[in-house]
Design a protein around this motif. Structure first.
Motif, PDB file in Angstrom:
ATOM      1  N   CYS A 178      -1.482   0.046  15.475  1.00 29.67           N
ATOM      2  CA  CYS A 178      -2.850  -0.457  15.397  1.00 29.67           C
ATOM      3  C   CYS A 178      -2.972  -1.934  15.731  1.00 29.67           C
ATOM      4  CB  CYS A 178      -3.405  -0.271  13.994  1.00 29.67           C
ATOM      5  SG  CYS A 178      -2.841   1.189  13.180  1.00 29.67           S
ATOM      6  N   HIS A 209      -3.840   5.879   2.552  1.00 34.47           N
ATOM      7  CA  HIS A 209      -4.622   4.882   3.286  1.00 34.47           C
ATOM      8  C   HIS A 209      -4.684   5.190   4.778  1.00 34.47           C
ATOM      9  CE1 HIS A 209      -0.495   3.404   3.405  1.00 34.47           C
ATOM     10  NE2 HIS A 209      -0.801   2.819   4.540  1.00 34.47           N
ATOM     11  N   MET A 210      -3.602   5.801   5.305  1.00 33.67           N
ATOM     12  CA  MET A 210      -3.650   6.080   6.751  1.00 33.67           C
ATOM     13  C   MET A 210      -4.705   7.120   7.074  1.00 33.67           C
ATOM     14  SD  MET A 210      -0.617   6.484   5.246  1.00 33.67           S
ATOM     15  CE  MET A 210      -0.087   7.726   4.109  1.00 33.67           C
ATOM     16  N   VAL A 240       9.510   1.520   4.629  1.00 36.51           N
ATOM     17  CA  VAL A 240       9.528   2.969   4.827  1.00 36.51           C
ATOM     18  C   VAL A 240       9.804   3.356   6.272  1.00 36.51           C
ATOM     19  CG1 VAL A 240       8.043   3.489   2.894  1.00 36.51           C
ATOM     20  CG2 VAL A 240       7.035   3.071   5.111  1.00 36.51           C
ATOM     21  N   LEU A 259      -8.071   5.461   7.019  1.00 38.52           N
ATOM     22  CA  LEU A 259      -8.312   4.648   8.212  1.00 38.52           C
ATOM     23  C   LEU A 259      -8.572   5.530   9.422  1.00 38.52           C
ATOM     24  CD1 LEU A 259      -5.634   1.903   7.696  1.00 38.52           C
ATOM     25  CD2 LEU A 259      -8.090   1.608   7.726  1.00 38.52           C
ATOM     26  N   LYS A 260      -7.789   6.587   9.525  1.00 36.35           N
ATOM     27  CA  LYS A 260      -7.948   7.410  10.729  1.00 36.35           C
ATOM     28  C   LYS A 260      -9.282   8.152  10.710  1.00 36.35           C
ATOM     29  CE  LYS A 260      -3.238   7.646  12.138  1.00 36.35           C
ATOM     30  NZ  LYS A 260      -1.954   8.338  12.084  1.00 36.35           N
ATOM     31  N   CYS A 268       5.679  -3.267   3.561  1.00 40.50           N
ATOM     32  CA  CYS A 268       5.849  -1.897   3.087  1.00 40.50           C
ATOM     33  C   CYS A 268       6.223  -0.973   4.233  1.00 40.50           C
ATOM     34  CB  CYS A 268       4.569  -1.426   2.419  1.00 40.50           C
ATOM     35  SG  CYS A 268       4.729   0.174   1.662  1.00 40.50           S
ATOM     36  N   HIS A 269       5.594  -1.171   5.366  1.00 38.18           N
ATOM     37  CA  HIS A 269       5.879  -0.305   6.515  1.00 38.18           C
ATOM     38  C   HIS A 269       7.311  -0.474   6.977  1.00 38.18           C
ATOM     39  CE1 HIS A 269       1.334  -0.081   7.559  1.00 38.18           C
ATOM     40  NE2 HIS A 269       1.685   0.819   6.676  1.00 38.18           N
ATOM     41  N   PHE A 306       2.020  -7.771   3.264  1.00 40.16           N
ATOM     42  CA  PHE A 306       1.528  -6.565   2.600  1.00 40.16           C
ATOM     43  C   PHE A 306       1.815  -5.327   3.453  1.00 40.16           C
ATOM     44  CE2 PHE A 306      -1.962  -3.662   1.429  1.00 40.16           C
ATOM     45  CZ  PHE A 306      -1.607  -3.466   0.115  1.00 40.16           C
ATOM     46  N   CYS A 307       1.023  -5.094   4.426  1.00 37.11           N
ATOM     47  CA  CYS A 307       1.183  -3.877   5.232  1.00 37.11           C
ATOM     48  C   CYS A 307       2.570  -3.805   5.859  1.00 37.11           C
ATOM     49  CB  CYS A 307       0.149  -3.830   6.340  1.00 37.11           C
ATOM     50  SG  CYS A 307      -1.496  -4.297   5.883  1.00 37.11           S
ATOM     51  N   VAL A 356       7.870   2.905   9.135  1.00 37.28           N
ATOM     52  CA  VAL A 356       6.822   3.323  10.075  1.00 37.28           C
ATOM     53  C   VAL A 356       6.334   2.093  10.817  1.00 37.28           C
ATOM     54  CG1 VAL A 356       5.948   5.390   8.961  1.00 37.28           C
ATOM     55  CG2 VAL A 356       5.081   3.174   8.272  1.00 37.28           C
TER      56      VAL A 356
END
Lengths: 234, 127, 396
Positions: B108, B58-59, B102, B62-63, B98-99, B94-95, B104
């Motif tokens: 954004c 997904h990154m 992990v 998006l990028k 998960c981030h 959600f985002c 990160v």
């Protein structure tokens, strides 16, 4: 190959490598979009009374970083009051913004190409890439750019990203609105019809007609920047 | 003495270099025993790509979308951050969840508006 | 004559005390930098009218200093002044360190230093900044290779590396001057003389700094330093100062003469403000005239304490020159409508003062102390210093 030859060859290659990009440093690259649009704006100063509605509309629509301290308060669009040095001369309100030059110094100096001219002539900042060195602010003759000096909660318009601390922002002709077929916020807000926005490549557009009327000037034309914001009655 | 010093310097340097890997490895070992995070997924609809692909890429999507949008003026509606919000309504559930898991921290959301559940609730109450 | 290079002992109490003090200053500086990012850059004196402040002045000052030290090593390697050979290593080392310092200063001045790699990924060939990023980093690299060649005794490399380093240094310093010289919009920046002025000011300040560093380092480590070597350097320093003075004079006279630039120029020269004092007292009087009197006067020109004093003044004077270089061009308002009076709520048409903040000063000092710490550690880890620095005549 002997060592001397090798060194010579290396020297030539290095020199060529240095000269090739240098030539692009020397020749100004004119941005020209052959087909398609080239956006510009005409501001009719005879109609402008400096009410400032466009400025406040711009601030809310673009989430401009707003701080009470006027030194770090950001401006994409501002109204300057100008008068000549003669006694009793009239003060003229002049809306000032990014002039979206064809030959923009800010783009030339940007070390990461975060500032760039889009194909349709709009000068943009890729805020994903901007490193915040502020060289563009030094280079811009119109003081059109502001640095975000501090974290701010500017979510007055969630549709448009705000600008984070450490990045430069400026007027972008409300590019997301333009891409969706709308006019920039300032143009839409102004009830007096001071500003008109449109395609300079289209002979029949209002901006083209105003420009060909021949009475338009740009701010600091002496710098040869090819600004695309024209003023009637400057 | 000096050789010894040099060895220590090299050792410290190596440790500093390797530290992220060490930390991640330790975290991975500790984390693997925990149950998988529960993401709040949209009840209906399908993601813009299939789930496995999204999870991994997904990154990149998006990028790429942001380069296309900002630099070329080609607005890819599907892959814009605004589109994600229509289904993944709450960022924190959600985002972010998960981030955080992990480790990160995408920057954004300092600029892009992507409401968390709290903001959404506030907005509803406000209306 | 064989020169033996050795490491310093570095076990004295004084040195540890010095290191501790430097470390505290460096830590304060780093804290100040952290505060800039945590609280916001509004705690610096910079604002939307003056986007570049003290950090940029410090950065270009460090770059300038590094040129002079490099020239010192080139004197022996390239220009055949063999008597300066004892200083070859330390000069290159200092040059590299100062450049690292200036890079630190520039990068920590960015709004987003975490995007450090982007300038290398997206070169913009029309941006002098982009070129500088490349020039600075390769300059550090060249200095390191040069040092390595000297350490490993690759004598055949030394001259080519020295020549390369000099060419690079001229490029680096012209590039740094061009950062300002290219800016057409600001009357006090735009000038073809910016680069040459920068290069010569770099030479004078760098030589002066090397004199200070050499005398104090040799004294602190109890090594013999032949006075004639320092006097030889001082002989170079005098003409350098005169050349800077000449360039500055030409520049300001032309600006004063031109109607479009005479207003901002007289603001600097005769405005009676801080910059007037920095110019006349800092740059002209302390930075040029007094050192020249000292360095050309037969009574004082051979006395080490006087030379040290003159060097100190030059180092300060060139810093004043850097401030004059960076600041007034932004403080004086942009001239959007020539011959008109302009006001707005964005500081148009008024002079906005730059109020330097504690955070910026702490950051600048912190970066300088990091350079100093690296210098001391470098002396300790590598054989930089000669056992003794004698003039060649001693051999006879």
């Amino acid at each position: 190959m002997e060592r001397r030859d090798f060194l010579k060859l290396g020297g030539i290659v290095a020199a060529a490598g240095a000269v090739a990009p240098a030539s692009s440093l020397l020749y100004a690259s004119k941005v020209e979009s052959k087909n398609g649009n080239k956006y510009g704006m005409v501001i009719d100063l005879t109609k402008c009374d400096g009410c400032g509605e466009c400025v406040s509309a711009c601030r809310t629509a673009n989430n401009v970083a707003t701080f009470p301290d006027e030194k770090i308060n950001n401006h994409l669009l501002r109204i300057a009051h100008v008068k000549s040095k003669f006694p009793n001369s009239q003060e003229q309100a002049i809306p000032l913004m990014c002039m979206h030059c064809d030959n923009p110094p800010c783009v030339h100096v940007c070390p990461v190409k975060a500032s760039f001219v889009r194909k349709d002539g709009i000068v943009l900042i890729d805020k994903h890439r901007c490193i915040g060195c502020r060289y563009c602010m030094v280079a811009c003759p119109y003081k059109a750019r502001s640095f975000v000096f501090k974290h701010h909660e500017g979510s007055s318009n969630p549709e448009v990203p705000k600008t984070m601390h450490g990045v430069v922002e400026k007027c972008e002709f409300c590019v997301s609105r333009v891409d969706h077929g709308q006019l920039p916020v300032c143009v839409e807000t102004c009830k007096k019809g001071v500003m008109s926005f449109g395609n300079l490549n289209d002979k029949d557009s209002q901006v083209s007609r105003l420009i060909t009327s021949g009475r338009v000037h740009r701010v600091r034309e002496d710098l040869h920047l090819g600004a695309k914001v024209y003023y009637l009655g400057l | 003495m000096n050789k010894f010093m040099a060895k220590i310097v090299v050792l410290i340097f190596a440790l500093v270099l390797l530290s992220p890997f060490v930390v991640n490895a330790v975290r991975g070992v500790m984390g693997s025993s925990a149950t998988a995070i529960d993401l709040v997924l949209p009840e209906s609809g399908e993601c813009v790509k299939d789930k496995e692909y999204m999870r991994a890429n997904h990154m990149d999507i998006l990028k790429e979308a942001r380069v296309k949008t900002v630099r070329d003026g080609v607005r890819i509606k599907d892959y814009s951050l605004k589109n994600c919000q229509t289904c993944h309504t709450n960022r924190d559930e959600f985002c972010d969840r998960c981030h955080n898991y992990v480790g990160v921290k995408p920057e954004c959301f300092e600029c892009h508006h992507f409401p968390t559940s709290k903001e959404r609730k506030e907005r509803c109450e406000g209306n | 004559m064989k020169i033996y290079f050795t490491k310093i002992d570095g076990k004295s109490k004084g040195m540890y005390a010095l290191l501790a003090v430097l470390a505290i200053i460096a830590a304060t500086g780093m804290y100040a930098t952290y505060a800039m990012f945590a609280q916001g850059h509004y705690i610096t004196g910079m604002n939307n009218q003056i986007p570049w402040g003290l950090p940029i002045a410090v950065a270009i000052y460090c770059i300038g200093l590094s040129a002079g030290s490099l020239v010192l090593s080139a004197l022996s390697a390239v220009f055949g002044q063999k008597e300066f050979k004892p200083f070859a290593r330390i000069a290159v080392f200092v040059a590299a360190l100062l450049l690292v310092g200036s890079l630190l200063s520039i990068i920590l001045d960015w709004g987003r230093p975490d995007r450090l790699m982007l300038p290398f990924l997206y070169l913009n060939p029309r941006s002098i900044f982009s070129w500088n990023g490349f020039l600075y980093s390769s300059y550090v690299f060249i200095c390191i290779v040069y040092l390595w060649a000297m350490f490993t005794g690759r004598d055949s490399w030394i001259k080519p590396m020295g020549i390369l380093a000099i060419i690079w240094a001229v490029g680096v310093h012209s590039g740094t001057g061009a950062i300002f010289g290219f800016i057409n919009a600001r009357e006090l920046y735009h000038s073809p003389l910016a680069s040459p002025t920068f290069v010569t000011a770099a030479l004078s300040s760098g030589t002066a700094l090397m004199i200070l560093i050499l005398v104090s380092t040799f004294k602190a480590t109890g090594r013999f330093l032949d006075n004639r070597l320092i006097i030889g350097l001082a002989k170079l320093l005098g003409p350098f100062i005169l050349v800077v003075l000449y360039f500055v004079t030409v520049e300001y006279v032309v600006r004063l003469y031109t109607p479009s630039t005479s207003e901002p120029t007289s603001f600097v020269l005769f405005g009676g403000n801080l910059y007037t004092y920095i110019f006349w007292v800092g740059l002209i009087l302390l930075g040029s005239i007094i050192p020249c009197i000292i360095l050309f006067n037969p009574m004082t020109k051979n006395s080490i304490p006087w030379i040290m004093f003159a060097s100190l003044l030059v180092v300060i004077g060139v810093f004043c020159e850097r401030l004059i270089f960076v600041l007034p061009g932004q403080i004086f308002p942009l001239n959007l409508f020539p011959d008109m009076e302009m006001t707005s709520d964005f500081m148009d048409g008024v002079i906005t003062w730059y109020q330097v903040s504690v955070a910026e000063i702490a950051q600048g000092l912190g970066i300088l102390s990091i350079v100093a710490i690296l210098y001391i550690v470098g002396l300790k880890l590598f054989a930089m210093l000669p056992d003794e620095a004698r003039h060649l005549d001693h051999e006879l």
